[in-house]
Design a protein around this motif. Structure first.
Motif, PDB file in Angstrom:
ATOM      1  N   UNK A   2       0.841  -1.192   0.000  1.00 21.90           N
ATOM      2  CA  UNK A   2       0.000   0.000   0.000  1.00 21.90           C
ATOM      3  C   UNK A   2       0.881   1.249   0.000  1.00 21.90           C
ATOM      4  N   UNK A   3       0.609   2.132  -0.924  1.00 24.01           N
ATOM      5  CA  UNK A   3       1.346   3.402  -0.974  1.00 24.01           C
ATOM      6  C   UNK A   3       0.377   4.553  -1.186  1.00 24.01           C
ATOM      7  N   UNK A   4       0.630   5.646  -0.497  1.00 26.24           N
ATOM      8  CA  UNK A   4      -0.155   6.865  -0.623  1.00 26.24           C
ATOM      9  C   UNK A   4       0.814   8.017  -0.841  1.00 26.24           C
ATOM     10  N   UNK A   5       0.513   8.847  -1.827  1.00 24.62           N
ATOM     11  CA  UNK A   5       1.381   9.986  -2.124  1.00 24.62           C
ATOM     12  C   UNK A   5       0.528  11.243  -2.193  1.00 24.62           C
ATOM     13  N   UNK A   6       0.826  12.201  -1.306  1.00 28.89           N
ATOM     14  CA  UNK A   6       0.109  13.468  -1.297  1.00 28.89           C
ATOM     15  C   UNK A   6       0.812  14.475  -2.212  1.00 28.89           C
ATOM     16  N   UNK A   7       0.028  15.365  -2.774  1.00 29.95           N
ATOM     17  CA  UNK A   7       0.569  16.459  -3.578  1.00 29.95           C
ATOM     18  C   UNK A   7      -0.375  17.640  -3.511  1.00 29.95           C
ATOM     19  N   UNK A  21      -4.130  16.360  -3.365  1.00 32.24           N
ATOM     20  CA  UNK A  21      -4.414  15.066  -3.978  1.00 32.24           C
ATOM     21  C   UNK A  21      -3.713  13.970  -3.208  1.00 32.24           C
ATOM     22  N   UNK A  22      -4.358  12.820  -3.155  1.00 35.76           N
ATOM     23  CA  UNK A  22      -3.773  11.632  -2.532  1.00 35.76           C
ATOM     24  C   UNK A  22      -3.928  10.498  -3.530  1.00 35.76           C
ATOM     25  N   UNK A 121      -0.251   5.273   5.804  1.00 41.76           N
ATOM     26  CA  UNK A 121      -0.140   6.725   5.773  1.00 41.76           C
ATOM     27  C   UNK A 121       0.772   7.193   4.645  1.00 41.76           C
ATOM     28  N   UNK A 122       0.424   8.363   4.102  1.00 34.67           N
ATOM     29  CA  UNK A 122       1.336   9.046   3.207  1.00 34.67           C
ATOM     30  C   UNK A 122       2.413   9.762   3.999  1.00 34.67           C
TER      31      UNK A 122
END
Length: 131
Positions: A2-7, A21-22, A121-122
């Motif tokens: 599982x990977x989450x990347x915020x921007x 964005x996630x 978590x991101x």
């Protein structure tokens, strides 16, 4: 995995808007709950908005209700947080997090939007609102 990347974070003037964005990978997006949390210096991590992807049920904390909107694009595996009418007190590191709906439980009254319930978590992204 599982990977989450915020921007989308950054500096914005009070009264302005910002969209976070996630983007998620490594799991079946529709069966998970995704939440946005924030942590300001010296404060606890606060759950501000969460969404159950498969039915669109949403929760908003009182501190952001009417100003922030959470939405999900399942085709893009992305959850957005539209932040309008931002205030200096919105300044914080913003995180997205996720876990299976069975792990989280209901969003009723914000129960399912509490940080300890989330296992993934991101890295977090800074949002700074200038006055």
């Amino acid at each position: 995995e599982v990977q989450l990347v915020e921007s989308g974070g950054g500096l914005v003037q009070a009264g302005g808007s910002l969209r976070l964005s996630c983007t998620a990978s490594g799991f079946t997006f529709g069966y998970y709950v995704i939440g946005w949390f924030r942590q300001a210096p010296g404060k606890e991590r606060e759950g501000i908005s969460c969404i159950i992807n498969h039915d669109g049920l949403r929760y908003y904390a009182d501190s952001v209700k009417g100003r922030f909107t959470i939405s999900s694009d399942n085709a893009k595996n992305t959850v957005y947080l539209q932040m309008n009418s931002v205030k200096p007190e919105d300044t914080a590191v913003y995180y997205c997090a996720t876990d299976r709906q069975g792990q989280i439980g209901p969003l009723t009254s914000g129960y399912g939007c509490n940080a300890p319930l989330y296992g993934y978590w991101g890295q977090g992204i800074q949002v700074t609102v200038s006055s």
